[in-house]
Design a protein around this motif. Structure first.
Motif, PDB file in Angstrom:
ATOM      1  N   HIS A 189       0.826  -1.216   0.000  1.00 10.30           N
ATOM      2  CA  HIS A 189       0.000   0.000   0.000  1.00 10.30           C
ATOM      3  C   HIS A 189       0.857   1.261   0.000  1.00 10.30           C
ATOM      4  CE1 HIS A 189      -3.742   2.192   0.433  1.00 10.30           C
ATOM      5  NE2 HIS A 189      -3.140   2.957   1.312  1.00 10.30           N
ATOM      6  N   TYR A 190       2.033   1.191   0.575  1.00  9.05           N
ATOM      7  CA  TYR A 190       2.945   2.339   0.619  1.00  9.05           C
ATOM      8  C   TYR A 190       3.276   2.835  -0.787  1.00  9.05           C
ATOM      9  CZ  TYR A 190       7.297   4.895   1.761  1.00  9.05           C
ATOM     10  OH  TYR A 190       8.277   5.850   1.901  1.00  9.05           O
ATOM     11  N   ASP A 191       3.206   1.941  -1.776  1.00 11.35           N
ATOM     12  CA  ASP A 191       3.581   2.277  -3.158  1.00 11.35           C
ATOM     13  C   ASP A 191       2.396   2.714  -4.003  1.00 11.35           C
ATOM     14  OD1 ASP A 191       6.201   1.440  -2.522  1.00 11.35           O
ATOM     15  OD2 ASP A 191       5.669  -0.648  -2.954  1.00 11.35           O
ATOM     16  N   GLY A 192       1.197   2.797  -3.419  1.00 13.81           N
ATOM     17  CA  GLY A 192       0.010   3.153  -4.176  1.00 13.81           C
ATOM     18  C   GLY A 192      -0.011   4.608  -4.609  1.00 13.81           C
ATOM     19  N   LYS A 492      -4.521 -10.608   1.289  1.00 12.00           N
ATOM     20  CA  LYS A 492      -3.794 -11.480   0.354  1.00 12.00           C
ATOM     21  C   LYS A 492      -3.101 -10.694  -0.753  1.00 12.00           C
ATOM     22  CE  LYS A 492      -7.323 -15.099   0.786  1.00 12.00           C
ATOM     23  NZ  LYS A 492      -8.375 -15.845   0.027  1.00 12.00           N
ATOM     24  N   LEU A 493      -3.578  -9.468  -1.013  1.00  9.15           N
ATOM     25  CA  LEU A 493      -3.187  -8.756  -2.224  1.00  9.15           C
ATOM     26  C   LEU A 493      -1.986  -7.837  -2.007  1.00  9.15           C
ATOM     27  CD1 LEU A 493      -6.812  -8.022  -3.449  1.00  9.15           C
ATOM     28  CD2 LEU A 493      -5.255  -9.802  -4.257  1.00  9.15           C
ATOM     29  N   VAL A 494      -0.957  -8.415  -1.356  1.00  4.76           N
ATOM     30  CA  VAL A 494       0.336  -7.752  -1.170  1.00  4.76           C
ATOM     31  C   VAL A 494       1.397  -8.721  -1.668  1.00  4.76           C
ATOM     32  CG1 VAL A 494       1.945  -6.766   0.510  1.00  4.76           C
ATOM     33  CG2 VAL A 494      -0.517  -6.502   0.850  1.00  4.76           C
ATOM     34  N   PRO A 495       2.393  -8.272  -2.436  1.00  7.54           N
ATOM     35  CA  PRO A 495       3.446  -9.188  -2.889  1.00  7.54           C
ATOM     36  C   PRO A 495       4.059  -9.953  -1.712  1.00  7.54           C
ATOM     37  CG  PRO A 495       3.649  -7.085  -4.002  1.00  7.54           C
ATOM     38  CD  PRO A 495       2.576  -6.913  -2.963  1.00  7.54           C
ATOM     39  N   LYS A 496       4.328 -11.212  -1.923  1.00  6.75           N
ATOM     40  CA  LYS A 496       4.778 -12.090  -0.851  1.00  6.75           C
ATOM     41  C   LYS A 496       6.000 -11.555  -0.128  1.00  6.75           C
ATOM     42  CE  LYS A 496       6.022 -16.923   0.062  1.00  6.75           C
ATOM     43  NZ  LYS A 496       6.219 -18.269  -0.546  1.00  6.75           N
ATOM     44  N   GLU A 497       6.952 -11.026  -0.895  1.00  7.07           N
ATOM     45  CA  GLU A 497       8.210 -10.558  -0.293  1.00  7.07           C
ATOM     46  C   GLU A 497       8.039  -9.265   0.510  1.00  7.07           C
ATOM     47  OE1 GLU A 497       8.128  -9.004  -4.576  1.00  7.07           O
ATOM     48  OE2 GLU A 497       7.557 -10.826  -3.477  1.00  7.07           O
ATOM     49  N   GLU A 498       6.828  -8.672   0.448  1.00  4.11           N
ATOM     50  CA  GLU A 498       6.601  -7.397   1.136  1.00  4.11           C
ATOM     51  C   GLU A 498       5.523  -7.478   2.214  1.00  4.11           C
ATOM     52  OE1 GLU A 498       7.845  -4.564  -2.658  1.00  4.11           O
ATOM     53  OE2 GLU A 498       5.769  -5.133  -2.370  1.00  4.11           O
ATOM     54  N   LYS A 499       4.954  -8.664   2.428  1.00  9.00           N
ATOM     55  CA  LYS A 499       3.867  -8.785   3.402  1.00  9.00           C
ATOM     56  C   LYS A 499       4.332  -8.503   4.822  1.00  9.00           C
ATOM     57  CE  LYS A 499       0.700 -11.843   0.963  1.00  9.00           C
ATOM     58  NZ  LYS A 499       0.001 -13.147   0.951  1.00  9.00           N
ATOM     59  N   TYR A 500       5.604  -8.680   5.085  1.00  9.20           N
ATOM     60  CA  TYR A 500       6.118  -8.473   6.435  1.00  9.20           C
ATOM     61  C   TYR A 500       6.260  -6.986   6.778  1.00  9.20           C
ATOM     62  CZ  TYR A 500      10.663  -7.231   4.458  1.00  9.20           C
ATOM     63  OH  TYR A 500      11.678  -6.603   3.771  1.00  9.20           O
ATOM     64  N   PRO A 502       5.037  -3.434   7.684  1.00 11.00           N
ATOM     65  CA  PRO A 502       3.771  -2.922   8.235  1.00 11.00           C
ATOM     66  C   PRO A 502       3.103  -1.877   7.351  1.00 11.00           C
ATOM     67  CG  PRO A 502       5.665  -2.109   9.492  1.00 11.00           C
ATOM     68  CD  PRO A 502       6.177  -3.170   8.572  1.00 11.00           C
ATOM     69  N   GLN A 503       3.903  -1.115   6.585  1.00 12.79           N
ATOM     70  CA  GLN A 503       3.320  -0.069   5.740  1.00 12.79           C
ATOM     71  C   GLN A 503       2.644  -0.630   4.493  1.00 12.79           C
ATOM     72  OE1 GLN A 503       6.574  -0.632   6.219  1.00 12.79           O
ATOM     73  NE2 GLN A 503       7.873   0.102   4.546  1.00 12.79           N
ATOM     74  N   CYS A 504       2.696  -1.948   4.322  1.00 12.46           N
ATOM     75  CA  CYS A 504       2.146  -2.537   3.099  1.00 12.46           C
ATOM     76  C   CYS A 504       0.691  -2.991   3.239  1.00 12.46           C
ATOM     77  CB  CYS A 504       3.004  -3.724   2.662  1.00 12.46           C
ATOM     78  SG  CYS A 504       4.636  -3.224   2.034  1.00 12.46           S
ATOM     79  N   ALA A 505       0.153  -3.000   4.446  1.00  8.93           N
ATOM     80  CA  ALA A 505      -1.216  -3.483   4.657  1.00  8.93           C
ATOM     81  C   ALA A 505      -2.225  -2.565   3.986  1.00  8.93           C
ATOM     82  CB  ALA A 505      -1.496  -3.585   6.145  1.00  8.93           C
ATOM     83  N   HIS A 506      -3.232  -3.159   3.362  1.00  8.80           N
ATOM     84  CA  HIS A 506      -4.269  -2.389   2.700  1.00  8.80           C
ATOM     85  C   HIS A 506      -5.350  -1.965   3.698  1.00  8.80           C
ATOM     86  CE1 HIS A 506      -2.498  -2.951  -1.155  1.00  8.80           C
ATOM     87  NE2 HIS A 506      -2.595  -4.272  -1.114  1.00  8.80           N
TER      88      HIS A 506
END
Length: 620
Positions: A189-192, A492-500, A502-506
């Motif tokens: 989500h940080y990259d949106g 589920k809709l976060v790239p696997k390598e980036e799920k860890y 915290p800023q990536c959560a939708h």
């Protein structure tokens, strides 16, 4: 000689004073002086009324000139004082697009710092993309080409709210509704789009002493939404106080390009408190042919002509920009780079990134969703519009300061604070006039997340004794209708390598209220003031509009009367909503101040397909 004089008590009369002289000559002189003094007083009193008096206040206050007092003696001469100082009005000059702009007075924001941050962004974009590509982007990537005069006129409208927030010291707020593209699915989500816009533009507003906020109410496909139902809920989803609305439903609009919803949403946005303009954002709409393709269909171009120059309506298209870069291969899933750049600016400047993260930040298209590098281009398209409007806002403020010879307040821009009234808008070209010619947007309760505004429609709790259903409502904890939330799909809709990270959560998830039994009692909905009397109930799987309409175990009441299920229809067409009431019945009693809608099931045990799951209640 004065040492020979002394005052001694009189021996002739007790309580009086006499002068004793040791030398006769001095005593004689002193006595003569006393006689002359007494005579002067006597003659002075005799002619006192014959001499015109002049009050000191009658003279101008000129320093160094002694004035006559009432006793006839001279006032002491005052030391010279400086002439009154006239404080010079502060003048600040900044350079905007090579032109010197002058501001008068002590502004409540640092205009030099703001102009400097704007210049930084303009310079960065010029250097990052190059003059040739930028010229093409300005012509091809916007609904109204930025080379067209109507684009500049539209920016003048957008600048109004910028003037407001700069002079009031308030943050500038953008609201966004849209699909999974807006929600940045399949990305961190940080990259949106919205997060990149915030990081890029916040320094301008922080330099002004305020801030920049982007409220992203984008929603993925798991809840069954599309543009047809979500446009009704902008007030609840993004708030009544936004300065600009952004809308993105690229893949749902198809060949129709969503022109009906575009007119609805832009008109409803203008009815919010600050009458914000609307920007459309499309991830597609670009072709290799050397022509303008951003919302270039005749219907959307008609809307841009109708509302663009006067109300700031505009659009920007990601592929409209990407096709201007040499080497862009088209929409290739997972491909890194577009010919000019292979990683986002913030990725390029961060030495601590893993190789996986660096590669991820160079993806232009994950699939049909843009990747981080694609979103960077989209963010830059928005930023270019934003800085262009900001420069117009600064020119407005400078011009007003010259006119009134002081730092302006927002109250000085009376024409900017006047609300837009529905009666002042053009006759709608495509939208239903019954829905878009009122001075308020629709009322809505959207149970999905996120929402940032106030819901004017509400579910009545069991403790409300004022509703006509008092005593018949059960709470969720007492076996009543179940309130739920499900964001498993978005997780589920976060790239696997980036799920860890915290800023990536939708942010998005499906909210709903559900019943499968008559035992849950009534779901009671308090409706706001309505102009049309139109009520829509929007459903989610396992409920469909068709199953809702055909469900003979379902009862819906309005103003205490059961509604005829045969009048229910899927509305808007191809949405997940059912119109249970098209307009006010002939006899409606709203003397209680509110009207209520009741929904209940009549059978004690129903399977999921025959139950009811609602996500939105909409009232016009």
């Amino acid at each position: 000689g004065m040492k020979s004089m002394k005052v001694v008590p009189s021996t002739e009369r007790e309580g009086t004073w006499s002068v004793s002289c040791s030398r006769s000559r001095l005593c004689l002189l002193f006595v003569s002086f006393l006689i002359a003094f007494v005579v002067g007083i006597v003659f002075g009193e005799e002619f006192e009324d014959k001499i015109p008096r002049i009050s000191p206040s009658s003279f101008p206050n000129v320093s160094g000139v002694a004035t006559e007092t009432e006793t006839g003696t001279k006032a002491p001469t005052r030391a010279p004082t400086a002439a009154p100082t006239v404080t010079a009005i502060k003048t600040t000059t900044v350079r905007i697009d090579g032109e010197e702009i002058q501001f008068k007075g002590e502004l409540n924001f640092d205009v030099e710092a703001v102009a400097k941050e704007i210049s930084k962004i303009d310079t960065l974009l010029d250097e990052y993309y190059g003059a040739t590509a930028l010229k093409k982007i300005r012509e091809k990537a916007y609904g109204i080409p930025l080379t067209h005069p109507k684009s500049a006129e539209g920016l003048l409208y957008v600048a109004r709210n910028m003037v407001r927030e700069l002079l009031n010291g308030e943050k500038y707020v953008v609201g966004m509704i849209g699909s999974s593209v807006a929600a940045a699915h399949d990305n961190c989500h940080y990259d949106g789009y919205d997060r990149q816009v915030v990081r890029f533009l916040s320094p301008i507003w922080k330099a002004a002493g305020s801030d920049f906020e982007f409220r992203n109410a984008g929603e993925g496909g798991a809840c069954g939404d599309n543009h047809r139902n979500q446009v009704y809920c902008i007030q609840h989803m993004v708030g009544n106080d936004i300065d600009l609305l952004t809308y993105s439903w690229t893949y749902f609009e198809g060949k129709t390009r969503g022109f009906v919803e575009h007119e609805k949403v832009l008109r409803w946005a203008l009815m919010l408190d600050k009458s914000p303009a609307t920007y459309l954002f499309s991830a597609g709409q670009g072709k290799k042919e050397d022509k303008h393709n951003c919302f270039a269909d005749s219907n959307n171009q008609k809307l841009l002509q109708m509302y663009g120059s006067k109300y700031g309506f505009q659009a920007h298209c990601l592929e409209g920009a990407l096709y201007q870069f040499e080497g862009y291969p088209g929409k290739k899933w997972g491909k890194v780079g577009y010919g000019m750049h292979n990683i986002t600016r913030y990725g390029e400047n961060d030495p601590n990134l893993s190789e996986e993260r660096k590669t991820s930040l160079g993806v232009v298209w994950r699939n049909w969703h843009p990747g981080p590098l694609g979103f960077e281009v989209a963010s830059d398209l928005f930023a270019h519009l934003h800085t262009s409007a900001l420069k117009q806002a600064l020119r407005f403020i400078a011009s007003k300061s010259q006119e009134i010879s002081r730092a302006p307040l927002f109250a000085d821009f009376k024409e900017f604070s006047m609300p837009v009234m529905a009666s002042s808008l053009p006759v709608p070209a495509f939208a239903d006039p019954a829905e878009v010619t009122n001075d308020a947007p629709p009322g809505c309760l959207n149970l999905e997340k996120p929402t940032f505004g106030y819901h004017t429609v509400s579910i009545v709790p069991p403790t409300d004794d004022l509703s006509p259903y008092a005593g018949q409502i059960k709470g969720p904890d007492d076996g009543g209708w179940h309130l739920g939330f499900d964001n498993r799909e978005a997780k589920k809709l976060v790239p696997k390598e980036e799920k860890y990270l915290p800023q990536c959560a939708h942010l998005d998830g499906c909210g709903y209220v559900r019943s499968q039994s008559s035992n849950t009692g009534w779901l009671v909905i308090k409706l706001p003031k309505m102009d049309v009397g139109r009520v829509l109930l929007c459903v989610m799987k396992p409920t469909s509009p068709d199953s809702f309409i055909k469900n003979d175990q379902l009862e819906v009441t309005f103003d205490g009367k059961v509604l005829d299920r045969s009048t229910f229809e899927n509305y808007p067409k191809k949405s997940k909503c059912v119109m249970v009431l098209k307009s006010f019945p002939e006899s409606v009693n709203d003397s209680g101040g509110h009207l209520y809608l009741g929904v209940r099931l009549l059978n004690e045990t129903l399977d999921a397909a025959n139950g009811v799951t609602l996500t939105h209640i909409i009232a016009l």
